[in-house]
Write a protein that holds these residues in place. Structure first.
Motif, PDB file in Angstrom:
ATOM      1  N   SER A   1      22.092  37.512  46.000  1.00 58.81           N
ATOM      2  CA  SER A   1      22.631  37.710  46.339  1.00 58.81           C
ATOM      3  C   SER A   1      22.597  38.678  47.449  1.00 58.81           C
ATOM      4  O   SER A   1      23.192  38.721  48.463  1.00 58.81           O
ATOM      5  N   TYR A   2      21.275  39.777  47.414  1.00 56.76           N
ATOM      6  CA  TYR A   2      20.472  40.666  48.673  1.00 56.76           C
ATOM      7  C   TYR A   2      20.103  39.963  49.577  1.00 56.76           C
ATOM      8  O   TYR A   2      20.381  40.140  50.280  1.00 56.76           O
TER       9      TYR A   2
ATOM     10  N   ILE B   1      17.187  42.627  40.319  1.00 54.25           N
ATOM     11  CA  ILE B   1      18.143  41.400  40.092  1.00 54.25           C
ATOM     12  C   ILE B   1      19.792  42.540  40.337  1.00 54.25           C
ATOM     13  O   ILE B   1      20.625  42.262  40.299  1.00 54.25           O
ATOM     14  N   ASP B   2      19.998  43.533  39.739  1.00 60.21           N
ATOM     15  CA  ASP B   2      20.636  44.199  40.211  1.00 60.21           C
ATOM     16  C   ASP B   2      21.043  44.991  41.247  1.00 60.21           C
ATOM     17  O   ASP B   2      22.003  45.208  41.895  1.00 60.21           O
ATOM     18  N   ASN B   3      20.560  44.190  42.491  1.00 58.63           N
ATOM     19  CA  ASN B   3      21.071  44.372  44.383  1.00 58.63           C
ATOM     20  C   ASN B   3      20.109  46.012  44.918  1.00 58.63           C
ATOM     21  O   ASN B   3      20.857  46.680  45.635  1.00 58.63           O
ATOM     22  N   GLN B   4      19.245  46.374  44.382  1.00 55.98           N
ATOM     23  CA  GLN B   4      19.155  48.024  43.934  1.00 55.98           C
ATOM     24  C   GLN B   4      17.909  47.773  45.345  1.00 55.98           C
ATOM     25  O   GLN B   4      17.868  49.032  45.798  1.00 55.98           O
TER      26      GLN B   4
ATOM     27  N   GLY C   1      16.865  32.197  38.494  1.00 54.18           N
ATOM     28  CA  GLY C   1      17.689  31.804  39.500  1.00 54.18           C
ATOM     29  C   GLY C   1      17.904  33.723  39.414  1.00 54.18           C
ATOM     30  O   GLY C   1      18.839  33.905  40.708  1.00 54.18           O
ATOM     31  N   ARG C   2      17.288  34.723  38.650  1.00 54.97           N
ATOM     32  CA  ARG C   2      18.173  35.732  38.812  1.00 54.97           C
ATOM     33  C   ARG C   2      17.042  36.683  40.210  1.00 54.97           C
ATOM     34  O   ARG C   2      17.766  37.341  40.436  1.00 54.97           O
TER      35      ARG C   2
ATOM     36  N   PRO D   1      17.833  36.812  56.802  1.00 52.92           N
ATOM     37  CA  PRO D   1      16.161  36.035  56.280  1.00 52.92           C
ATOM     38  C   PRO D   1      15.780  36.846  56.325  1.00 52.92           C
ATOM     39  O   PRO D   1      15.158  37.859  57.897  1.00 52.92           O
ATOM     40  N   PHE D   2      14.332  36.870  56.053  1.00 52.55           N
ATOM     41  CA  PHE D   2      13.140  38.003  55.586  1.00 52.55           C
ATOM     42  C   PHE D   2      12.329  37.300  56.073  1.00 52.55           C
ATOM     43  O   PHE D   2      11.447  36.437  55.368  1.00 52.55           O
ATOM     44  N   VAL D   3      12.166  36.822  57.690  1.00 57.08           N
ATOM     45  CA  VAL D   3      11.054  35.666  58.489  1.00 57.08           C
ATOM     46  C   VAL D   3       9.386  36.074  57.674  1.00 57.08           C
ATOM     47  O   VAL D   3       8.670  35.343  57.351  1.00 57.08           O
ATOM     48  N   ASP D   4       9.582  37.703  57.868  1.00 57.54           N
ATOM     49  CA  ASP D   4       8.026  38.358  57.986  1.00 57.54           C
ATOM     50  C   ASP D   4       8.139  39.524  56.882  1.00 57.54           C
ATOM     51  O   ASP D   4       9.398  40.311  57.378  1.00 57.54           O
ATOM     52  N   PRO D   5       6.776  40.288  56.756  1.00 59.20           N
ATOM     53  CA  PRO D   5       7.110  41.535  56.088  1.00 59.20           C
ATOM     54  C   PRO D   5       7.765  42.330  56.709  1.00 59.20           C
ATOM     55  O   PRO D   5       7.756  43.818  56.606  1.00 59.20           O
TER      56      PRO D   5
END
Length: 302
Positions: free
Chosen positions: A174-175, A239-242, A259-260, A181-185
């Motif tokens: 969900s995050y 996992i908790d979207n932090q 898938g978590r 998207p994260f294409v690169d760092p």
């Protein structure tokens, strides 16, 4: 020549010499300082020679005499042999508890999800877990076997590599959907980075800073974020979207499988310099329950 039984006195002497204090020895042995002093004096009277002298005026620090110093290695080796002998007697039967030390995070994320398979394979062996971040004295703490994360070198212990590890960023699905998207760092800039402090003082432990530098993105700021001293809690925060965690592959295998968590930047590989090792006292290598647990651990990673 027959010798009187002075095992308690020898134990009091050895502990007093190691701590250089009757009080500290008494705490370890769970008796009073007066009792330790009496046992040591009784041993000195029987031997006809002093074992300690005090260093300086006005101090209670004990210093073993030269004679005592020469005898201590043999006495300690003797206690080790006695401990092994008692362990062999205890393990002659199939019952009893196997004491295992692991970190709290390794217990939660790797060992506990699999432990039922050990119970099925060895139903007569009860398992006692000691979850501790500190490196325990196996002999003093009654530890049979453990799993440690590091470079494989722990004085007094045999170490067999259990598993290598890779380090990479992860976040919740969900995050990723909300912020990706994260294409690169470079895309990590401005996001909350979750830092694992559980082994921050170990020179081989990967940090966000070292990972970003190795990936070729030294300009991305990494100092701020959420800092946690437990690897399992680091993953739970992700996992908790932090935010985005720098995860350890062995710890998060199940979270990725179900898938978590999802891995970011899959083309960037960063093997850890550290690994997981099965550790135990060398003289206990062939004790039945130690050997059984060692073989079971290896079967779980193969």
């Amino acid at each position: 020549m027959k010798y009187p039984v002075y095992l308690n006195a020898l134990r009091a002497f050895e502990a007093s010499a190691r701590h250089q204090s009757f009080s500290a020895a008494a705490t370890e042995l769970n008796v009073t300082p007066a009792a330790v002093g009496q046992q040591v004096r009784g041993l000195e009277e029987w031997l006809g020679t002093p074992l300690f002298y005090r260093s300086g005026t006005g101090t209670s620090r004990l210093m073993p005499t030269d004679t005592a110093q020469r005898a201590l290695p043999d006495i300690r080796a003797g206690f080790d042999k006695l401990s092994i002998g008692l362990e062999r007697l205890k393990q002659a039967s199939t019952g009893g508890a196997l004491t295992v030390t692991v970190s709290p995070a390794f217990a939660a994320k790797w060992l506990m999800p699999r432990i039922d398979r050990f119970h099925q394979a060895y139903p007569q062996t009860d398992l006692r877990l000691d979850t501790n971040l500190k490196a325990l004295d196996f002999l003093a703490s009654g530890i049979d076997v453990g799993v440690r994360y590091g470079s494989g070198d722990w004085p007094g212990l045999a170490a067999i590599k259990l598993a290598d590890e890779e380090i990479y960023p992860v976040c919740s699905p969900s995050y990723l959907k909300r912020h990706g998207p994260f294409v690169d760092p470079a895309a990590l800039a401005g996001h909350t980075l979750i830092h694992d402090l559980s082994m921050q003082n170990h020179p081989g432990f990967q940090t966000w800073r070292s990972w970003l530098d190795a990936a070729g993105f030294p300009s991305v700021q990494s100092e701020r974020g959420l800092q946690i001293n437990n690897s399992a809690a680091v993953l739970q925060a992700a996992i908790d979207n932090q935010g985005i965690a720098l995860g350890r592959s062995v710890m998060m295998r199940e979270d990725l499988t179900v898938g978590r968590l999802v891995r970011l930047f899959e083309t960037i590989s960063s093997p850890s310099k550290l690994a997981y090792y099965i550790v135990y006292r060398p003289e206990c290598a062939e004790l039945p329950r130690v050997a059984a647990f060692r073989e079971w651990l290896m079967s779980e990673v193969n």
